[in-house]
Design a protein around this motif. Structure first.
Motif, PDB file in Angstrom:
ATOM      1  N   THR A  50     -30.362  11.442  -1.453  1.00 17.51           N
ATOM      2  CA  THR A  50     -31.959  11.417  -1.173  1.00 17.51           C
ATOM      3  C   THR A  50     -32.287   9.890  -0.930  1.00 17.51           C
ATOM      4  OG1 THR A  50     -32.260  13.213  -2.619  1.00 17.51           O
ATOM      5  CG2 THR A  50     -34.099  11.940  -2.182  1.00 17.51           C
ATOM      6  N   TYR A  94     -37.365  -2.910  -5.557  1.00 15.97           N
ATOM      7  CA  TYR A  94     -37.617  -2.770  -4.104  1.00 15.97           C
ATOM      8  C   TYR A  94     -38.801  -1.517  -4.070  1.00 15.97           C
ATOM      9  CZ  TYR A  94     -36.659  -1.937   1.023  1.00 15.97           C
ATOM     10  OH  TYR A  94     -36.733  -1.639   2.191  1.00 15.97           O
ATOM     11  N   TRP A 144     -40.991   5.954  -7.799  1.00 12.44           N
ATOM     12  CA  TRP A 144     -39.559   5.811  -7.726  1.00 12.44           C
ATOM     13  C   TRP A 144     -38.831   4.580  -7.496  1.00 12.44           C
ATOM     14  CZ3 TRP A 144     -36.344   9.245  -8.994  1.00 12.44           C
ATOM     15  CH2 TRP A 144     -36.501  10.663  -9.115  1.00 12.44           C
ATOM     16  N   PRO A 145     -39.343   3.429  -7.184  1.00 11.94           N
ATOM     17  CA  PRO A 145     -38.588   2.333  -7.318  1.00 11.94           C
ATOM     18  C   PRO A 145     -37.871   1.802  -8.645  1.00 11.94           C
ATOM     19  CG  PRO A 145     -40.698   1.689  -6.219  1.00 11.94           C
ATOM     20  CD  PRO A 145     -40.802   3.266  -6.801  1.00 11.94           C
ATOM     21  N   GLY A 146     -36.552   1.673  -8.568  1.00 12.97           N
ATOM     22  CA  GLY A 146     -35.608   1.655  -9.787  1.00 12.97           C
ATOM     23  C   GLY A 146     -36.065   0.315 -10.266  1.00 12.97           C
ATOM     24  N   ASP A 197     -33.362  10.443   2.961  1.00  7.54           N
ATOM     25  CA  ASP A 197     -32.919  11.524   2.772  1.00  7.54           C
ATOM     26  C   ASP A 197     -31.905  12.053   3.907  1.00  7.54           C
ATOM     27  OD1 ASP A 197     -33.575  14.715   2.553  1.00  7.54           O
ATOM     28  OD2 ASP A 197     -33.702  14.417   4.510  1.00  7.54           O
ATOM     29  N   ASN A 240     -36.945   4.241 -13.289  1.00  7.26           N
ATOM     30  CA  ASN A 240     -37.690   4.596 -12.003  1.00  7.26           C
ATOM     31  C   ASN A 240     -39.173   4.382 -12.240  1.00  7.26           C
ATOM     32  OD1 ASN A 240     -34.976   5.908 -11.751  1.00  7.26           O
ATOM     33  ND2 ASN A 240     -35.475   5.053  -9.810  1.00  7.26           N
ATOM     34  N   LEU A 294     -31.004  12.769  11.974  1.00  3.41           N
ATOM     35  CA  LEU A 294     -32.161  12.817  13.096  1.00  3.41           C
ATOM     36  C   LEU A 294     -32.103  11.596  13.673  1.00  3.41           C
ATOM     37  CD1 LEU A 294     -34.672  15.439  11.437  1.00  3.41           C
ATOM     38  CD2 LEU A 294     -33.117  15.917  13.182  1.00  3.41           C
ATOM     39  N   GLY A 315     -42.050   8.965   1.475  1.00  3.48           N
ATOM     40  CA  GLY A 315     -40.785   8.204   1.208  1.00  3.48           C
ATOM     41  C   GLY A 315     -40.069   8.126   2.623  1.00  3.48           C
ATOM     42  N   SER A 316     -39.870   9.192   3.097  1.00  2.00           N
ATOM     43  CA  SER A 316     -39.180   9.317   4.482  1.00  2.00           C
ATOM     44  C   SER A 316     -40.055   8.574   5.360  1.00  2.00           C
ATOM     45  CB  SER A 316     -38.788  10.724   4.928  1.00  2.00           C
ATOM     46  OG  SER A 316     -37.948  11.224   4.046  1.00  2.00           O
ATOM     47  N   GLN A 325     -40.981   0.545  -2.034  1.00  2.00           N
ATOM     48  CA  GLN A 325     -41.377   1.159  -0.707  1.00  2.00           C
ATOM     49  C   GLN A 325     -41.893   2.314  -0.882  1.00  2.00           C
ATOM     50  OE1 GLN A 325     -38.553   0.395   2.887  1.00  2.00           O
ATOM     51  NE2 GLN A 325     -38.432   2.770   2.871  1.00  2.00           N
ATOM     52  N   THR A 326     -41.117   3.339  -1.496  1.00  2.00           N
ATOM     53  CA  THR A 326     -41.669   4.736  -1.712  1.00  2.00           C
ATOM     54  C   THR A 326     -42.806   4.940  -2.151  1.00  2.00           C
ATOM     55  OG1 THR A 326     -39.294   5.395  -1.492  1.00  2.00           O
ATOM     56  CG2 THR A 326     -40.704   7.053  -2.259  1.00  2.00           C
TER      57      THR A 326
HETATM   58  C1  FAD Z   1     -32.842   8.340  -8.101  1.00  2.95           C
HETATM   59  C2  FAD Z   1     -33.471   7.752  -6.858  1.00  2.95           C
HETATM   60  C3  FAD Z   1     -33.874   6.354  -6.881  1.00  2.95           C
HETATM   61  C4  FAD Z   1     -34.770   5.837  -5.934  1.00  2.95           C
HETATM   62  N1  FAD Z   1     -35.013   4.614  -5.777  1.00  2.95           N
HETATM   63  C5  FAD Z   1     -35.756   4.189  -5.085  1.00  2.95           C
HETATM   64  C6  FAD Z   1     -36.186   2.644  -4.850  1.00  2.95           C
HETATM   65  O1  FAD Z   1     -35.479   1.836  -5.667  1.00  2.95           O
HETATM   66  N2  FAD Z   1     -37.261   2.212  -4.031  1.00  2.95           N
HETATM   67  C7  FAD Z   1     -37.788   2.899  -3.394  1.00  2.95           C
HETATM   68  O2  FAD Z   1     -38.690   2.533  -2.627  1.00  2.95           O
HETATM   69  N3  FAD Z   1     -37.455   4.400  -3.180  1.00  2.95           N
HETATM   70  C8  FAD Z   1     -36.697   4.748  -4.142  1.00  2.95           C
HETATM   71  N4  FAD Z   1     -36.442   6.163  -4.077  1.00  2.95           N
HETATM   72  C9  FAD Z   1     -36.944   7.053  -3.175  1.00  2.95           C
HETATM   73  C10 FAD Z   1     -36.301   7.625  -1.977  1.00  2.95           C
HETATM   74  O3  FAD Z   1     -36.140   6.517  -1.236  1.00  2.95           O
HETATM   75  C11 FAD Z   1     -37.060   8.596  -1.437  1.00  2.95           C
HETATM   76  O4  FAD Z   1     -36.916   9.814  -2.284  1.00  2.95           O
HETATM   77  C12 FAD Z   1     -36.016   9.271  -0.112  1.00  2.95           C
HETATM   78  O5  FAD Z   1     -36.337   8.196   0.974  1.00  2.95           O
HETATM   79  C13 FAD Z   1     -36.428  10.491   0.301  1.00  2.95           C
HETATM   80  O6  FAD Z   1     -37.890  10.521   0.636  1.00  2.95           O
HETATM   81  P1  FAD Z   1     -38.864  11.762   0.180  1.00  2.95           P
HETATM   82  O7  FAD Z   1     -38.761  11.615  -1.344  1.00  2.95           O
HETATM   83  O8  FAD Z   1     -40.204  11.380   0.924  1.00  2.95           O
HETATM   84  O9  FAD Z   1     -38.348  13.010   0.724  1.00  2.95           O
HETATM   85  P2  FAD Z   1     -39.004  13.974   1.732  1.00  2.95           P
HETATM   86  O10 FAD Z   1     -38.998  13.331   2.991  1.00  2.95           O
HETATM   87  O11 FAD Z   1     -40.517  14.241   1.208  1.00  2.95           O
HETATM   88  O12 FAD Z   1     -37.984  14.928   1.802  1.00  2.95           O
HETATM   89  C14 FAD Z   1     -38.459  16.588   1.588  1.00  2.95           C
HETATM   90  C15 FAD Z   1     -37.677  17.509   2.663  1.00  2.95           C
HETATM   91  O13 FAD Z   1     -38.357  17.351   3.854  1.00  2.95           O
HETATM   92  C16 FAD Z   1     -37.494  17.046   4.842  1.00  2.95           C
HETATM   93  N5  FAD Z   1     -38.055  16.335   6.098  1.00  2.95           N
HETATM   94  C17 FAD Z   1     -38.751  15.111   5.825  1.00  2.95           C
HETATM   95  N6  FAD Z   1     -39.146  14.548   7.099  1.00  2.95           N
HETATM   96  C18 FAD Z   1     -38.575  15.443   7.925  1.00  2.95           C
HETATM   97  C19 FAD Z   1     -38.624  15.319   9.405  1.00  2.95           C
HETATM   98  N7  FAD Z   1     -39.065  14.361   9.943  1.00  2.95           N
HETATM   99  N8  FAD Z   1     -37.762  16.473   9.901  1.00  2.95           N
HETATM  100  C20 FAD Z   1     -37.012  17.213   9.231  1.00  2.95           C
HETATM  101  N9  FAD Z   1     -37.054  17.518   7.907  1.00  2.95           N
HETATM  102  C21 FAD Z   1     -37.730  16.448   7.354  1.00  2.95           C
HETATM  103  C22 FAD Z   1     -36.313  16.309   4.031  1.00  2.95           C
HETATM  104  O14 FAD Z   1     -35.042  16.568   4.887  1.00  2.95           O
HETATM  105  C23 FAD Z   1     -36.171  17.231   2.771  1.00  2.95           C
HETATM  106  O15 FAD Z   1     -35.554  18.245   2.836  1.00  2.95           O
HETATM  107  C24 FAD Z   1     -35.440   6.803  -5.109  1.00  2.95           C
HETATM  108  C25 FAD Z   1     -35.207   8.025  -5.066  1.00  2.95           C
HETATM  109  C26 FAD Z   1     -34.311   8.591  -5.992  1.00  2.95           C
HETATM  110  C27 FAD Z   1     -34.304   9.975  -6.099  1.00  2.95           C
END
Ligand code: FAD
Ligand SMILES: CCCCC/C=C\C/C=C\C/C=C\C=C\C(=O)SCCNC(=O)CCNC(=O)[C@H](O)C(C)(C)COP(=O)(O)OP(=O)(O)OC[C@H]1O[C@@H](n2cnc3c(N)ncnc32)[C@H](O)[C@@H]1OP(=O)(O)O
Length: 645
Positions: A403, A136, A176-178, A407, A240, A413, A144-145, A138-139
């Motif tokens: 995460t 999957y 990141w996708p696993g 997140d 990943n 939120l 990611g978020s 997406q990220t």
């Molecule tokens: C072990 C692991 C496996 C994963 N597997 C997959 C996978 O198979 N496929 C896939 O697509 N993804 C995968 N991911 C990615 C994962 O989905 C993302 O890392 C996750 O959605 C968090 O997004 P980010 O890394 O952009 O965090 P960020 O959003 O960058 O978070 C960083 C900080 O910013 C804060 N923040 C961000 N936006 C806001 C906001 N609007 N308001 C307040 N605070 C905010 C967060 O709370 C956090 O403290 C995996 C991640 C991990 C660690």
């Protein structure tokens, strides 16, 4: 336990309830219990699935061993003609984060939930037979978020009837996708759809990544693993990955809700939280009954640490939460199934609630569980820090749950948006229903007074429920009133986001408490089973009340005296649970293989096994360590020589 001494026999004899019936409650049904028990023993008896050596393997050997296990698991599934339910249980008890989690846990659900009928008929048979392996994607490196911020583009080329999946920037690299890094042959890739120069937002695309002949990346595709992650063994069994670019034929574009898979996986993560928490609690509870420290009278036996009130105060709320999350996970699975059926009938009415509940409960349960696994390590003292305790690995594998799949703050939120929308509609014809139904009684909840006069009054579920409802309603209304003072609602939302997150946590904790209380209204067979669950429900609720006393007092939902009485009742509940503690964790029915812990062994035979484990470490392969002659001997000699000068 033929011939083996049960060092916990005395503890097991103290149980005041029918453990066998509790096992059925924990499993969900007799059918699931019997199936789980059978598959757990099958896995435990298969040497290929050993996992006690993971901490000492190199990343490459660890990963190759994971592939070996995954292939062996698949072979056993085919040989034994296991059903999908049995196969899923087998992968659960193999207990290794691997590409198969994402193939079965996300790639298949994404196709089932988002692909058209025609696409499902093409792709699902291939995926079910593992003729393709999917992930999957997406990220991205930069997003990611913020899903709407994804940069990968999918531009339709009418000449070729294909989409060009393009990574225009470094930050648009899928990251990141696993399963992506080394194993997956296909992915559901999320990209910005572009046709005739028009952009249509983020959509899913089924993309082939590697040749099915030689596993080499298809032309134009860059692909690899993103590197070592937290902890030794742990999640490093998972590749990943990172990838850039690709191609996708037009017929491979799912048409449905792109967010649907995340709702599905988030609800599974709530049940996963209950599993991970129960594992840690099982280890810490059994070890707390085995471990004795201080308190011996004239040379007699020392005190079991489980008898210290501080140990109970730290451990029993975690035990209660394991059961609480189990039951809210059961309810969430029902909610997800119900919303899926409604969506098929184009009824979107409960989708917002399903999104808010899956997002909020995923956040609440994973944050609690990650902290609880660390607390269980500490509850086991020094030995909890040994890999042979099973706790460091469990922690390292588990913590990314806070995460991935969203997140935890970002998801809270989302709950806050849902709550604020509910508050804004109070007084209109649109009555709050489902998990916000209590908001329909907001007038009462804003002024009601908690009736507790003595500690036992806290055993009344209605008293607990009303205190939790008043706390959440008052927090939500208070932050909504502050929001209303902002000319720009989005600006207000950002400014008040810490308060909004706290109100969301309160709302989600109320859901967990209410679903536990609802569970207790069901017919639950077995001597003492419902009574013990009632104690655990009260411990979960009163511990939350104690930990968040500030909310309850600042909103006037209870008085300081009532808060103190809640604490008194908690201590009394700990004393009632104490004789049942070992039986309550036995009810999880985990094999020693699955627990992977010398401290959590069923027979409690800890010290000899701890000592035995130590010598298995490769460092003990030689009495004099590698490096002595090169580095230590010269050092010692030089120091001795200098000392004589
Ligand atoms: C072990 C692991 C496996 C994963 N597997 C997959 C996978 O198979 N496929 C896939 O697509 N993804 C995968 N991911 C990615 C994962 O989905 C993302 O890392 C996750 O959605 C968090 O997004 P980010 O890394 O952009 O965090 P960020 O959003 O960058 O978070 C960083 C900080 O910013 C804060 N923040 C961000 N936006 C806001 C906001 N609007 N308001 C307040 N605070 C905010 C967060 O709370 C956090 O403290 C995996 C991640 C991990 C660690
Ligand atoms: C050891 C292995 C375990 C095995 C277990 C099995 C499987 C493996 C599981 C996990 C581990 C491994 C893999 C992990 C995978 C991943 O991490 S996949 C990637 C996950 N990524 C995310 O979760 C991203 C999080 N971000 C979002 O979901 C969205 O960006 C966000 C909701 C934060 C914002 O959405 P956006 O559209 O940008 O803005 P809005 O807030 O305005 O929302 C617009 C409207 O859409 C509604 N909505 C949003 N999300 C959903 C949803 N999921 N379902 C339904 N509705 C949704 C939202 O409420 C708004 O509606 P209104 O306009 O208010 O009515």
């Amino acid at each position: 336990m033929d011939g083996v001494v049960d060092h916990l026999a005395d503890e097991r004899n103290k149980a005041q309830f029918d453990v066998e019936e509790m096992k059925i409650v924990w499993a969900g049904s007799r059918h699931v219990f019997e199936l789980s028990d059978r598959i757990a023993r099958l896995v435990a008896s298969d040497p290929v699935f050993r996992k006690d050596n993971r901490a000492t393997l190199s990343r490459k050997d660890l990963f190759k061993n994971t592939l070996r296990k995954a292939a062996h698991a698949w072979k056993r599934i085919i040989e034994l003609r296991l059903s999908e339910e049995e196969a899923s249980k087998l992968r659960f008890y193999v207990d290794e984060a691997a590409f198969t989690d994402l193939h079965w846990g996300m790639f298949v659900p994404a196709i089932k939930g988002q692909a058209t009928e025609e696409q499902q008929q093409k792709w699902l048979p291939l995926a079910y037979k593992m003729q393709i392996i999917g992930c999957y994607a997406q990220t991205e490196l930069g997003h990611g978020s913020n899903v709407q911020g994804l940069e990968t583009t999918a531009t339709f080329d009418p000449q070729t009837d294909e989409f060009d999946i393009h990574s225009p920037t470094l930050t648009s690299s899928k990251w990141w996708p696993g399963g992506l890094g080394k194993v997956s042959t296909h992915a559901v890739v999320y990209a910005r759809l572009i046709t005739d120069g028009q952009e249509h937002g983020v959509h899913g695309f089924i993309v082939q990544l590697r040749s099915l002949d030689d596993h080499l990346p298809l032309p134009g595709i860059t692909i690899g693993d993103i590197g070592m992650k937290f902890g030794n063994g742990a999640y490093n069994t998972m590749d990943n990955g990172v990838t850039r670019n690709g191609k996708c034929v037009r017929s491979n574009v799912p048409r449905q809700l792109i967010y649907g898979t995340m709702v599905f996986v988030r609800q599974t993560i709530v049940s996963d939280a209950s599993c991970a928490l129960s594992r840690a609690v099982c280890i810490a509870t059994r070890y707390s009954a085995v471990r004795r420290q201080f308190g011996s009278q004239n040379g007699g036996v020392e005190t079991q640490v489980i008898d210290y009130k501080t140990q109970q105060n730290r451990l029993f709320p975690l035990l209660a939460a394991a059961y609480a999350f189990r039951f809210v996970g059961e309810w969430l699975k029902w909610l997800y199934t119900d919303v899926t059926q409604r969506l098929q009938a184009n009824d979107f009415s409960t989708l917002p609630e399903a999104h808010a509940c899956t997002a909020g409960l995923k956040s609440l349960t994973t944050t609690f569980t990650a902290d609880a696994i660390e607390e269980c390590r500490k509850l086991c003292g020094g030995h909890g820090y040994l890999c042979s305790s099973g706790l460091p690995e469990l922690f390292a594998v588990y913590v990314p749950a806070c995460t991935y799949e969203g997140d935890n703050v970002v998801l809270l939120l989302q709950v806050a948006r849902f709550l604020m929308k509910t508050v804004s509609q109070l007084g209109s014809e649109k009555k709050p229903v489902g998990t916000t139904a209590y908001m329909g009684r907001v007038e009462h909840l804003m002024q009601c007074r908690c009736s507790v006069q003595k500690a036992e009054d806290w055993l009344n579920p209605n008293t607990i429920l009303e205190a939790f409802e008043a706390r959440t309603a008052r927090m939500s209304v208070a932050v909504a009133q502050k929001l209303a003072q902002f000319a720009n609602p989005e600006e207000g939302f950002l400014e008040l986001s810490p308060n909004l997150v706290e109100a969301s946590v309160a709302h989600c904790q109320l859901i967990v408490v209410s679903k536990f209380i609802e569970k207790l209204q069901q017919d639950i067979p077995g001597k003492g089973v419902k009574e013990l669950l009632g104690m655990l429900c009260n411990i979960y609720a009163l511990n939350i009340l104690h930990k968040h006393l500030g909310d309850f007092l600042s909103t006037g939902s209870i008085t300081p005296k009532q808060g103190s009485l809640a604490n008194d009742q908690l201590r009394s509940l700990y004393s009632q649970v104490r004789p049942n503690a070992i039986a309550l964790v036995d009810a999880f029915n985990y094999t020693d293989h699955y627990l992977g812990s010398v401290l959590g062994r069923y027979d409690g035979n800890v010290y000899p096994k701890l000592y035995e484990e130590a010598w298995k470490d490769p460092l003990n392969d030689s009495v004099v360590p590698d490096g002595y002659h090169e580095y230590i001997r010269p050092l010692l000699k030089n120091q001795l020589r200098n000392a004589r000068l």
